[in-house]
Design a protein around this motif. Structure first.
Motif, short mmCIF file in Angstrom:
data_model
loop_
_atom_site.label_atom_id
_atom_site.label_comp_id
_atom_site.label_asym_id
_atom_site.label_seq_id
_atom_site.Cartn_x
_atom_site.Cartn_y
_atom_site.Cartn_z
N MET A 34 7.98 0.57 -30.23
CA MET A 34 6.84 1.56 -30.11
C MET A 34 5.65 1.15 -29.72
O MET A 34 4.82 1.93 -29.40
N ALA A 54 6.76 13.03 -28.26
CA ALA A 54 6.25 12.06 -28.99
C ALA A 54 6.67 10.60 -28.21
O ALA A 54 7.63 10.01 -28.70
N VAL A 55 6.08 10.19 -27.26
CA VAL A 55 6.79 9.24 -26.45
C VAL A 55 7.24 7.77 -27.14
O VAL A 55 8.11 7.30 -27.02
N SER A 56 6.20 7.39 -28.04
CA SER A 56 6.02 6.36 -28.66
C SER A 56 7.24 6.50 -29.69
O SER A 56 8.08 5.12 -29.95
N LEU A 57 7.48 7.44 -30.29
CA LEU A 57 8.53 7.49 -31.32
C LEU A 57 9.91 7.71 -30.55
O LEU A 57 11.05 7.19 -31.05
#
Lengths: 384, 384
Positions: free
Chosen positions: B25, B244-247
């Motif tokens: 992440m 939600a890219v990091s997730l």
């Protein structure tokens, strides 16, 4: 591969994450109903109020910006209600789509893409549709790089109508002036992945007294996007549904960073980034899509070369040397490219982008005086 | 403070994040419309299908689990439609609230909290309400630690009715068996912050052919939660709105970890964690809220001591030595406490929890044979 993760993300969102924010998001997970989490939620809400320029409670939704656009629509309007949507590009259109989808009556004021909404156009539209209950604006239209004069437009609405003023501030709040209460904005919506320097996944919303009255009396069904439940739970320093905790960790740190720099300095920095970018682009003989006056401090749109050269070929060369810029959306696909310069971006980053642009223009066979764009930006910088 | 971040988060979600997931992440942000992001979305969707037991396309929403419960309701039902909601606790009630809110006709089958739904009860309810269009179940009821026998219940619905079977699998999918297609589940919903070992902020959904037909013909308005738009965009390996890219980075790593361990082993591990916890709790003379048969492998509910001692006092002592467990919700507040043992949790963690429980029981003045709970759990472990 050594350089795999070494790239400059210069699209108008998502934007790069500062290391301390990344670190904050890596804290061990906590319970979302813990005192610790409540303290973070309260702090974030308070700090957001300063950036929004409001004494109202700022609310945090765990979802992306569009969900908050939808929340604004469905909380204040019911099916059959009339709305005026000012569209200056893709994201204005999105507001209109939502209004349409919910069977409200959508009057569009279509402004030519690349231009800001003129208050005179707005007055005409308000006269034509005197019974609209809300007027929807896009503060920064990400698809064209236009910053609409929200202060003037909001005042214009209030002078000529009883409609609420709803503002999508997703791609500029945290980088541009905003005085929600003084300007008469009734709902302000923004997202985490632009000037807030976070990954996507949070939307932030504030609502005026006037709009809360409308919302409280609006019987239309909504659940996850029911703003009343967010307000009620915020009084207890929590959220109605499990929030995206790691993004809250990050938001707290972002708000700390913005306060440390000071919002006036943050706003000045973005103004400088805009001016440096525009000076550099002009010095390279490229054409800007928007006028200086209409251009946003967060994103700059540049015209491709028509038949002579393609902005997509340029983007490909930029990407090959590690610089990611955005293309055009919808009918602008292949016709423009867009440089995001918001959030974790400083003047030196503009020199870097211009430098990469010069090399890439050369690579696609365009005549270019190497260093000239950088020089023009530096001139702006040292005289700022 | 050295030990500030050294604690055991043993609530039934959010759950601890594995280091490699945390690391994933923390990768530099990327554009959500990039090829790289599309590859992650495609991979995640494929891998989710294996865990769900479906050949249908798994969809990813950027929002918390409740939004996906709402999506299930508003995509298959219209105002006035009849639904049967089986409530076994807080989260069954949430389904019922959403159905009510959207002016559908909600028939509740209220099962005593702490017990699973009995197929005979279900048959009666289906006979009483033969025209329901959908039946809503909670696979694991987080508020009581009950695992409903979804396989049997889904078959029962299909034998006695034409209704769709909608399942909230938020607090167990990724830890328990699931064969969505074979079992006849029409919509399965889950979230990121439970057995998926991620921060909250993602919801995952899959839909049967039968349910897609209903959804395609359902004119009720929806936008952010319109499942058709997620299906359409997933065909292009993307999402309708900024994800939600990091997730997503984290989800990819989680799915890799689960595949590496193998879902059968993951399911066996959770079964062992449940059995160890229950053996330990019994050895300490505490009372379990649910029967062995009805109990979930992901969360265990334990009764407080009534007038003799308070589960809240116990939780406070546990917290003081760095172990966070959950209390009871609604009318169970102060009457039970709940230990989450899902996701990033191994047998040794159960020994740790029981050890902390023994010391804390002693601290609140309860007679306790130190080490006895741990020993009972170890016996289960070594004979597994």
């Amino acid at each position: 591969m050594v350089f795999q993760d070494k790239f400059q993300l210069r699209i108008p969102g998502p934007t790069p994450i500062p290391p301390s924010v990344q670190q904050a998001m890596s804290r061990p997970m906590i319970g979302h109903r813990s005192k610790e989490c409540s303290a973070i939620i309260r702090q974030c809400s308070e700090d957001l109020g300063h950036i929004f320029g409001t004494n109202q409670t700022s609310l945090i939704l765990s979802s992306s910006g569009t969900s908050a656009l939808e929340a604004a629509v469905i909380n204040v309007l019911s099916p059959g209600d009339e709305a005026l949507v000012v569209t200056t590009g893709v994201f204005g259109e999105r507001f209109a789509k939502i209004v349409d989808r919910y069977q409200m009556t959508c009057h569009r004021l279509e402004v030519e893409w690349g231009k800001a909404c003129d208050p005179e156009q707005l007055i005409q539209a308000l006269r034509q549709h005197p019974t609209v209950k809300a007027v929807f604006f896009t503060y920064c239209e990400t698809s064209t790089g236009v910053l609409n004069p929200i202060h003037t437009l909001a005042q214009t609405v209030h002078e000529h109508s009883d409609a609420l003023v709803i503002v999508d501030g997703v791609s500029c709040i945290g980088a541009v002036p905003c005085q929600m209460d003084d300007w008469g904005i009734d709902i302000l919506v923004t997202g985490s992945q632009k000037a807030f320097m976070l990954p996507p996944g949070l939307a932030m919303v504030a609502v005026s007294e006037q709009a809360w009255k409308r919302i409280a009396n609006n019987p239309s069904p909504r659940f996850y996007l029911d703003l009343l439940s967010y307000r009620e739970k915020m009084e207890q320093e929590t959220t109605p549904f499990t929030p995206a905790v790691s993004l809250l960790f990050g938001l707290q740190e972002v708000l700390h960073l913005l306060a440390e720099e000071g919002m006036e300095a943050v706003i000045r920095r973005h103004q400088l980034l805009k001016e440096m970018t525009r000076a550099g682009i002009r010095a390279l003989g490229l054409e800007l899509m928007t006028s200086d006056e209409d251009a946003s401090p967060t994103v700059t749109s540049i015209l491709g070369g028509g038949d002579e050269w393609s902005s997509e070929a340029l983007r490909k060369e930029l990407s090959a040397i590690g610089v990611i810029v955005a293309g055009g959306q919808q009918h602008l696909k292949g016709k423009i490219f867009r440089i995001g310069h918001m959030g974790y971006c400083d003047p030196l980053d503009i020199c870097t982008i211009l430098s990469s642009l010069e090399v890439s223009l050369h690579k696609i066979g365009r005549p270019v005086s190497l260093g000239q764009g950088v020089q023009a930006a530096q001139e702006v910088w040292i005289h700022a």
